[in-house]
Design a protein around this motif. Structure first.
Motif, short mmCIF file in Angstrom:
data_model
loop_
_atom_site.label_atom_id
_atom_site.label_comp_id
_atom_site.label_asym_id
_atom_site.label_seq_id
_atom_site.Cartn_x
_atom_site.Cartn_y
_atom_site.Cartn_z
N PRO A 320 -145.48 26.78 -10.48
CA PRO A 320 -144.36 26.69 -11.44
C PRO A 320 -143.23 27.66 -11.11
O PRO A 320 -142.06 27.34 -11.35
N ALA A 321 -143.57 28.83 -10.57
CA ALA A 321 -142.50 29.78 -10.19
C ALA A 321 -141.61 29.15 -9.13
O ALA A 321 -140.38 29.28 -9.17
N GLY A 322 -142.23 28.45 -8.19
CA GLY A 322 -141.47 27.78 -7.14
C GLY A 322 -140.55 26.71 -7.71
O GLY A 322 -139.40 26.56 -7.29
N ILE A 323 -141.06 25.97 -8.71
CA ILE A 323 -140.23 24.93 -9.35
C ILE A 323 -139.01 25.57 -10.00
O ILE A 323 -137.88 25.09 -9.88
N GLU A 324 -139.24 26.69 -10.69
CA GLU A 324 -138.12 27.36 -11.36
C GLU A 324 -137.08 27.85 -10.35
O GLU A 324 -135.87 27.68 -10.55
N TYR A 325 -137.55 28.45 -9.27
CA TYR A 325 -136.60 28.92 -8.25
C TYR A 325 -135.86 27.73 -7.64
O TYR A 325 -134.65 27.80 -7.39
N PHE A 326 -136.59 26.64 -7.39
CA PHE A 326 -135.96 25.45 -6.82
C PHE A 326 -134.85 24.95 -7.76
O PHE A 326 -133.74 24.64 -7.31
N ASP A 327 -135.15 24.89 -9.06
CA ASP A 327 -134.15 24.42 -10.02
C ASP A 327 -132.92 25.32 -10.06
O ASP A 327 -131.79 24.84 -10.11
N LEU A 328 -133.16 26.63 -10.05
CA LEU A 328 -132.03 27.57 -10.10
C LEU A 328 -131.14 27.41 -8.87
O LEU A 328 -129.91 27.36 -8.98
N ILE A 329 -131.77 27.33 -7.71
CA ILE A 329 -130.98 27.22 -6.47
C ILE A 329 -130.28 25.86 -6.40
O ILE A 329 -129.09 25.77 -6.05
N ALA A 330 -131.00 24.81 -6.81
CA ALA A 330 -130.40 23.47 -6.76
C ALA A 330 -129.23 23.36 -7.73
O ALA A 330 -128.29 22.61 -7.49
N THR A 331 -129.28 24.10 -8.83
CA THR A 331 -128.14 24.09 -9.76
C THR A 331 -126.90 24.68 -9.09
O THR A 331 -125.78 24.21 -9.32
N MET A 332 -127.11 25.68 -8.26
CA MET A 332 -125.96 26.31 -7.60
C MET A 332 -125.40 25.46 -6.46
O MET A 332 -124.21 25.49 -6.18
#
Lengths: 546, 129
Positions: A320-332
């Motif tokens: 789940p931590a990886g999913i959150e990081y992926f979402d944050l980076i993909a938002t940028m």
């Protein structure tokens, strides 16, 4: 559409700031008190770093050093980061979900006062003959027994922790019930803003784990006065189970609200809708559920827990931590990124927490944990998560929502200066600690081998830079409040409902609400206005184009 | 003191419904992890996990199918007795180490706060009528 039709009754204003039940006031009080405890606990850290700057004893005795690291850790966890995270939630959640007020306002007020009394009791230990609590923030048995740690100061620590945690629990219950019961029309669960989802996940952990610590502290006090509660090796292990059942989830209680804050900041300053909303919701639930099942990794070296199970669940957290990081980076990615102060702190959080998270994998592996347990490696790891991570997330949120809460903008120049000072200070302070830990420097000692002097000196210099960064932040707050630059309703072009109302919001938050069709209702409105401009706007645009 | 309306017009009774699913989903995950630990090693740790999920199961059950209150809700503007109650309880707790006299003083303050709070709530209800 109106949320409600509040009718004000005559109410005394003198005591409003002390006993007002408006969620914004309770949250502001909690935030201010937690800031006070942060500064107190920070000063203790500076004294510790002064002591550790060189080998040999310089400033404090062994006994005083024990008090310093205990009260520093306890203060930061029980009295600063946890209440500050909950204060942020108590202030913002009703605003983000379009509620006129928080549910159970008296309960959150009780929570504030109980937390304040708990903090005063803990620090009150310094006024007693034996000094304050001195068994670290987890007060293990048999160290914390009355034989090994006699004195009223330690009793006050135990009572204070129980009160502070009970107070935080009450505030969290108010937030949880608000989310479940007080949402505005149209605000379905899958339209909750990301920050509110993060707070919901946070309150799950609080409700499930905090009562256990209150019970554990009650039992510890009984053990100290009556004995026979945590006897022998099994008693010690039982206490550790109870403590760490709280002790690990609380790390995420001090982290998730800031993930939510950073997600809001990143979406706003990338000028994009948050990427992967549903995946984030699922990852938050999975992350918080797993976080309840990893406490045993703090007990690997006891040989009294099922190491394979707890190692497995601890490693699973990376998903789940990886999913959150992926979402944050993909938002940028692909966004029009604005590097304003909140965004800088958000980026600092993302990068620095990653170091804390990755080193967490080390301590989730029993063979590696056997090596680094009890060393400065652990100190570095959790300071990267809680200081370089959570505090930066908190400051991202503070810089982002300060205009909403006060109606005044923080100064951009001072904000950026404090960011760079804190970022440099944090890394200079905490990165050397990884090497110190690997080189065998144990934590919780005031003296060490001379060969470790250089890295310790570097770390102490970094602590001074952090102090400077905090002073610049405080100066920024004072200057911005005294010479106000009006913020207006929405200075950032944000996406969520709190930016629909005035800054600061009125007593019952909203005069009216827009239609809520997603987790970013204000962005929906802007997109609709661009797609379907008003006739006069469309004519003006056509004229300009011609 | 102030009144606030209910939170909306959706669902039976006017308020927004739902909200229990995430609670149950999360509690279910925790019970699953607890069961996994129970099968793996058993003992008190798995009971902690399964027991820890219970408050959320209770809240979800209480909330399930209930719309948020649509009627006018009374909101206290300020509440001195709550602070008195909290200080009383904290004083009594500190009395556990300082001596029985402080426990009694704290209990008295807490009792005073509790009675004051009850009176405040009764007056609120009367005002609403």
């Amino acid at each position: 559409m109106a949320v409600g039709a509040p009718v004000a009754l005559p109410a005394g204003r003198a005591l409003g700031w002390l006993v007002g039940t408006d969620h914004k006031r309770t949250a502001a009080r909690t935030a201010v008190v937690s800031l006070g405890f942060f500064l107190l606990s920070g000063v203790l850290a500076l004294v510790m770093r002064a002591e550790l700057a060189q080998p040999g004893l310089q400033f404090v005795s062994d006994h005083s050093y024990d008090e310093l690291f205990t009260m520093h850790g306890s203060g930061m966890i029980y009295l600063f980061l946890t209440p500050a995270a909950l204060a942020l939630g108590l202030y913002l959640v009703p605003l983000q979900i379009g509620a006129a007020d928080a549910a159970l306002p008296r309960l959150s007020l009780w929570g504030f006062w109980t937390y304040l009394c708990g903090g005063l009791a803990m620090y009150g230990g310094f006024l007693t003959a034996d000094g304050a609590g001195r068994d670290s923030w987890n007060a293990s048995i048999p160290l914390a027994s009355s034989t090994n740690t006699p004195g009223v100061g330690m009793d006050l620590w135990v009572i204070g922790v129980a009160l502070a945690v009970a107070g935080s629990l009450a505030i969290a219950v108010s937030i949880l019930v608000t989310i479940v019961r007080r949402r505005a029309p149209g605000m379905t669960m899958l339209r909750l803003p990301v920050f509110t989802w993060a707070m919901l996940a946070t309150t799950f952990m609080v409700v499930a784990s905090f009562p256990v610590l209150v019970v554990a502290m009650g039992l510890l006090l009984a053990e100290r006065h009556l004995g026979g509660v945590f006897t022998g090796a099994t008693g010690s292990i039982a206490y550790q189970h109870l403590f760490w059942f709280y002790g690990h989830p609380v790390v995420y209680v001090m982290f998730f609200p800031f993930v939510g804050a950073v997600a809001e900041v990143v979406a706003t300053f990338s000028r994009k809708r948050f990427f992967g909303y549903r995946a984030l919701v699922v990852s938050l639930l999975l992350f918080t559920a797993l976080s309840m099942a990893v406490w045993g990794h703090h007990m690997f070296i006891t040989a009294a827990v099922q190491n394979q199970y707890f190692s497995l669940t601890s490693h699973l957290l990376a998903v789940p931590a990886g999913i959150e990081y992926f979402d944050l980076i993909a938002t940028m990615i692909g966004g029009a990124i604005l590097l304003r102060t909140p965004m800088l702190f958000a980026l600092g959080f993302i990068l620095q927490f990653l170091i804390g998270g990755l080193t967490g994998i080390v301590v989730a592996s029993p063979p590696l944990d056997y090596h680094v347990n009890g060393s400065f490696f652990i100190v570095a790891h959790f300071h990267y998560t809680l200081f370089a991570g959570s505090l930066f997330g908190l400051l991202a949120g503070v810089h982002y929502w300060f205009p909403k809460a006060t109606g005044a903008m923080l100064r951009e120049g001072l904000g950026k200066l404090s960011f760079w000072l804190l970022a440099i200070g944090a890394n200079v302070t905490f990165f050397p600690m990884f090497f110190l830990g690997f080189d065998g420097m144990p934590r919780r000692v005031p003296d060490y081998a001379p060969r470790l002097g250089d890295l310790n000196l570097l770390s102490s210099i970094g602590a001074g830079v952090i102090a400077l960064g905090v002073l610049v932040f405080l100066a920024n707050v004072v200057v911005s409040l005294r010479r106000r630059e009006p913020a207006g309703k929405d200075p950032w072009g944000a996406q969520t409902l709190e930016w629909w109302t005035s800054s600061p919001p009125p007593r019952h938050n909203f005069e009216s609400l827009p239609a809520i069709r997603s987790y970013a209702p204000l962005l929906d409105l802007r997109e609709a206005a661009e797609a379907w401009p008003a006739p006069e706007e469309a004519a003006a645009k056509e004229g300009a184009a011609a | 003191m102030a009144r606030a309306g209910g939170s909306g017009s959706e669902g039976r009774g006017g308020g927004v419904k739902g909200g229990s699913v995430p609670l149950l989903a999360w509690a279910g995950l925790q019970v699953l992890l607890g069961a996994m630990l129970a099968i793996w090693s058993g003992g008190m740790p798995s009971l902690l996990l399964i027991g820890g999920a219970m408050p959320l199961v209770v809240l979800a059950a209480w909330n399930q199918g209930r719309a948020a209150p649509a009627e006018t809700r009374l909101l206290p503007g300020e509440s001195m007795p709550v602070a008195v109650l909290a200080i009383g309880i904290a004083t009594a707790a500190v009395g556990l180490t300082a001596g029985l006299w402080l426990v009694l003083v704290g209990a008295e303050i807490a009792a005073f706060g509790a009675v004051w709070l009850a009176r405040e709530m009764v007056l609120e209800r009367r005002w609403l009528k």
